[in-house]
Design a protein around this motif. Sequence first.
Motif, PDB file in Angstrom:
ATOM      1  N   ARG A  50      28.567  -7.710 -21.321  1.00 27.01           N
ATOM      2  CA  ARG A  50      27.250  -8.346 -22.102  1.00 27.01           C
ATOM      3  C   ARG A  50      27.881  -9.119 -23.069  1.00 27.01           C
ATOM      4  O   ARG A  50      29.037  -8.835 -23.868  1.00 27.01           O
ATOM      5  CB  ARG A  50      26.390  -7.095 -22.435  1.00 27.01           C
ATOM      6  CG  ARG A  50      26.111  -6.214 -21.514  1.00 27.01           C
ATOM      7  CD  ARG A  50      25.157  -5.134 -22.050  1.00 27.01           C
ATOM      8  NE  ARG A  50      23.894  -5.552 -21.956  1.00 27.01           N
ATOM      9  CZ  ARG A  50      22.980  -5.954 -21.021  1.00 27.01           C
ATOM     10  NH1 ARG A  50      23.143  -5.329 -19.795  1.00 27.01           N
ATOM     11  NH2 ARG A  50      21.705  -6.076 -21.358  1.00 27.01           N
ATOM     12  N   VAL A  51      27.214 -10.272 -23.474  1.00 23.72           N
ATOM     13  CA  VAL A  51      27.562 -11.121 -24.454  1.00 23.72           C
ATOM     14  C   VAL A  51      26.287 -11.635 -25.132  1.00 23.72           C
ATOM     15  O   VAL A  51      25.268 -11.998 -24.319  1.00 23.72           O
ATOM     16  CB  VAL A  51      28.512 -12.366 -24.082  1.00 23.72           C
ATOM     17  CG1 VAL A  51      27.780 -13.125 -22.574  1.00 23.72           C
ATOM     18  CG2 VAL A  51      28.762 -13.149 -25.093  1.00 23.72           C
ATOM     19  N   SER A  52      26.277 -11.702 -26.390  1.00 22.43           N
ATOM     20  CA  SER A  52      25.256 -11.975 -27.128  1.00 22.43           C
ATOM     21  C   SER A  52      25.163 -13.702 -27.576  1.00 22.43           C
ATOM     22  O   SER A  52      25.348 -13.912 -28.675  1.00 22.43           O
ATOM     23  CB  SER A  52      25.056 -11.282 -28.442  1.00 22.43           C
ATOM     24  OG  SER A  52      26.370 -11.324 -29.289  1.00 22.43           O
ATOM     25  N   LEU A  53      25.185 -14.229 -26.706  1.00 21.37           N
ATOM     26  CA  LEU A  53      25.152 -15.838 -26.715  1.00 21.37           C
ATOM     27  C   LEU A  53      24.205 -16.277 -27.828  1.00 21.37           C
ATOM     28  O   LEU A  53      23.205 -15.966 -27.997  1.00 21.37           O
ATOM     29  CB  LEU A  53      24.852 -16.433 -25.282  1.00 21.37           C
ATOM     30  CG  LEU A  53      25.592 -16.435 -24.282  1.00 21.37           C
ATOM     31  CD1 LEU A  53      25.328 -17.204 -23.053  1.00 21.37           C
ATOM     32  CD2 LEU A  53      27.212 -16.565 -24.499  1.00 21.37           C
ATOM     33  N   VAL A  54      24.697 -17.202 -28.683  1.00 17.68           N
ATOM     34  CA  VAL A  54      24.014 -17.915 -29.713  1.00 17.68           C
ATOM     35  C   VAL A  54      23.909 -19.599 -29.632  1.00 17.68           C
ATOM     36  O   VAL A  54      24.837 -19.887 -29.117  1.00 17.68           O
ATOM     37  CB  VAL A  54      24.622 -17.627 -31.055  1.00 17.68           C
ATOM     38  CG1 VAL A  54      26.093 -18.444 -31.307  1.00 17.68           C
ATOM     39  CG2 VAL A  54      23.793 -17.918 -32.266  1.00 17.68           C
ATOM     40  N   VAL A 111      26.648 -10.755 -17.758  1.00 16.04           N
ATOM     41  CA  VAL A 111      26.983 -12.213 -17.348  1.00 16.04           C
ATOM     42  C   VAL A 111      26.245 -12.596 -16.037  1.00 16.04           C
ATOM     43  O   VAL A 111      25.921 -13.700 -15.963  1.00 16.04           O
ATOM     44  CB  VAL A 111      28.523 -12.108 -16.943  1.00 16.04           C
ATOM     45  CG1 VAL A 111      28.814 -13.514 -16.398  1.00 16.04           C
ATOM     46  CG2 VAL A 111      29.439 -12.003 -18.018  1.00 16.04           C
ATOM     47  N   ALA A 112      25.913 -11.718 -15.032  1.00 18.75           N
ATOM     48  CA  ALA A 112      25.224 -11.975 -13.979  1.00 18.75           C
ATOM     49  C   ALA A 112      23.782 -12.414 -14.366  1.00 18.75           C
ATOM     50  O   ALA A 112      23.297 -13.514 -14.145  1.00 18.75           O
ATOM     51  CB  ALA A 112      24.872 -10.644 -13.176  1.00 18.75           C
ATOM     52  N   ALA A 165      22.659 -19.746  -8.069  1.00 16.31           N
ATOM     53  CA  ALA A 165      23.958 -19.373  -7.696  1.00 16.31           C
ATOM     54  C   ALA A 165      24.045 -17.941  -8.084  1.00 16.31           C
ATOM     55  O   ALA A 165      23.135 -17.213  -8.696  1.00 16.31           O
ATOM     56  CB  ALA A 165      24.952 -20.138  -8.895  1.00 16.31           C
ATOM     57  N   ARG A 166      25.063 -17.355  -7.459  1.00 13.55           N
ATOM     58  CA  ARG A 166      25.233 -15.694  -7.689  1.00 13.55           C
ATOM     59  C   ARG A 166      26.623 -15.716  -8.442  1.00 13.55           C
ATOM     60  O   ARG A 166      27.846 -16.283  -7.962  1.00 13.55           O
ATOM     61  CB  ARG A 166      25.334 -15.207  -6.227  1.00 13.55           C
ATOM     62  CG  ARG A 166      25.542 -13.797  -6.189  1.00 13.55           C
ATOM     63  CD  ARG A 166      25.308 -13.032  -4.908  1.00 13.55           C
ATOM     64  NE  ARG A 166      26.524 -13.616  -3.707  1.00 13.55           N
ATOM     65  CZ  ARG A 166      27.754 -13.222  -3.774  1.00 13.55           C
ATOM     66  NH1 ARG A 166      28.086 -12.046  -4.334  1.00 13.55           N
ATOM     67  NH2 ARG A 166      28.423 -13.954  -2.876  1.00 13.55           N
ATOM     68  N   TYR A 167      26.666 -14.550  -9.325  1.00 14.85           N
ATOM     69  CA  TYR A 167      27.790 -14.325 -10.019  1.00 14.85           C
ATOM     70  C   TYR A 167      28.673 -13.483  -9.250  1.00 14.85           C
ATOM     71  O   TYR A 167      28.339 -12.524  -8.860  1.00 14.85           O
ATOM     72  CB  TYR A 167      27.398 -13.803 -11.638  1.00 14.85           C
ATOM     73  CG  TYR A 167      28.744 -13.054 -12.135  1.00 14.85           C
ATOM     74  CD1 TYR A 167      29.882 -13.986 -12.574  1.00 14.85           C
ATOM     75  CD2 TYR A 167      28.623 -11.870 -12.490  1.00 14.85           C
ATOM     76  CE1 TYR A 167      30.684 -13.215 -13.224  1.00 14.85           C
ATOM     77  CE2 TYR A 167      29.609 -11.192 -13.081  1.00 14.85           C
ATOM     78  CZ  TYR A 167      30.734 -12.001 -13.461  1.00 14.85           C
ATOM     79  OH  TYR A 167      31.850 -11.438 -14.081  1.00 14.85           O
TER      80      TYR A 167
END
Length: 277
Positions: free
Chosen positions: A167-171, A203-204, A214-216
């Motif tokens: 998981r990533v907390s994009l800013v 990420v998915a 698209a599919r991750y």
Amino acid sequence: MRIAVTGATGRVGGQVVGLLAAEPEHDVVAFVRQASTYVPPAGVAVSAAAADYGDPASLRKALTGVDTLVFVSSDGHAATVMLHHANVVRAAADAGVGHVVALSGLDVDVESPFCYAVTNGHTEHLLAASGCGYSLARASVYTEFFASLVRGARRGDEVRLPAGDARVSLVARADVGRALAALALRPPSNTHHDLTGPAALGVADIVAAVDPAARYVDVPPAEYVAALLDGGETSWWTHAYATMLESIRRGRWAAVSDEVAALTGRPATPVRSLSVP
């Protein structure tokens, strides 16, 4: 105050210049390589000073009389970035700058696989020892940047990245710019501020938000590296992207903070509501 901003022609630095210059009581100086060719944001009064990360004399001259420096990080090979950052911190200390607002990263652990985690950690250490007051803005991965990685990794109907189920907390870049400007108008905090999105997404889920068709697919790092090199990417940037994704895979960008809202008075931008061209 007299506030200087490095990287003033970049997307983040340019935004900070515009935000600070909208405050008429402050004198804003844009640090650029060629002051004579600098074009300020429309509708604001900004002066320009020639300051090159690789030229300590130009940095010392430009920083003379500056109260606060918004230090947007350099770019390129990690060793060069470390040298550039050392030059800036030393020049700020020599010029007696009272407050350095430094753009750093959420992952600053020297044990991290990410190449820039080391450079950011080194810069933070230099600032803490410099004698200058400081505020560290540790930004998560930019939403817009990660979206470009997603698009670049699409093969057919798959997005093939070596990020596991992390998981990533994009800013959003705009949120980071607003937070940097807000910190510049405050006294030094002498600590760090984590600038993240409002949630850490898998990420998915991010791939689905950026490219719903698209599919991750999680792939081995070696496959991703080979695909970048085959596509003409340089060896350095291939290394930088791959090490960042390995850092993401290890959960180093999953922390979530409310600092964006606390500093700017506006909630952080959710990934799904952000237009990412």
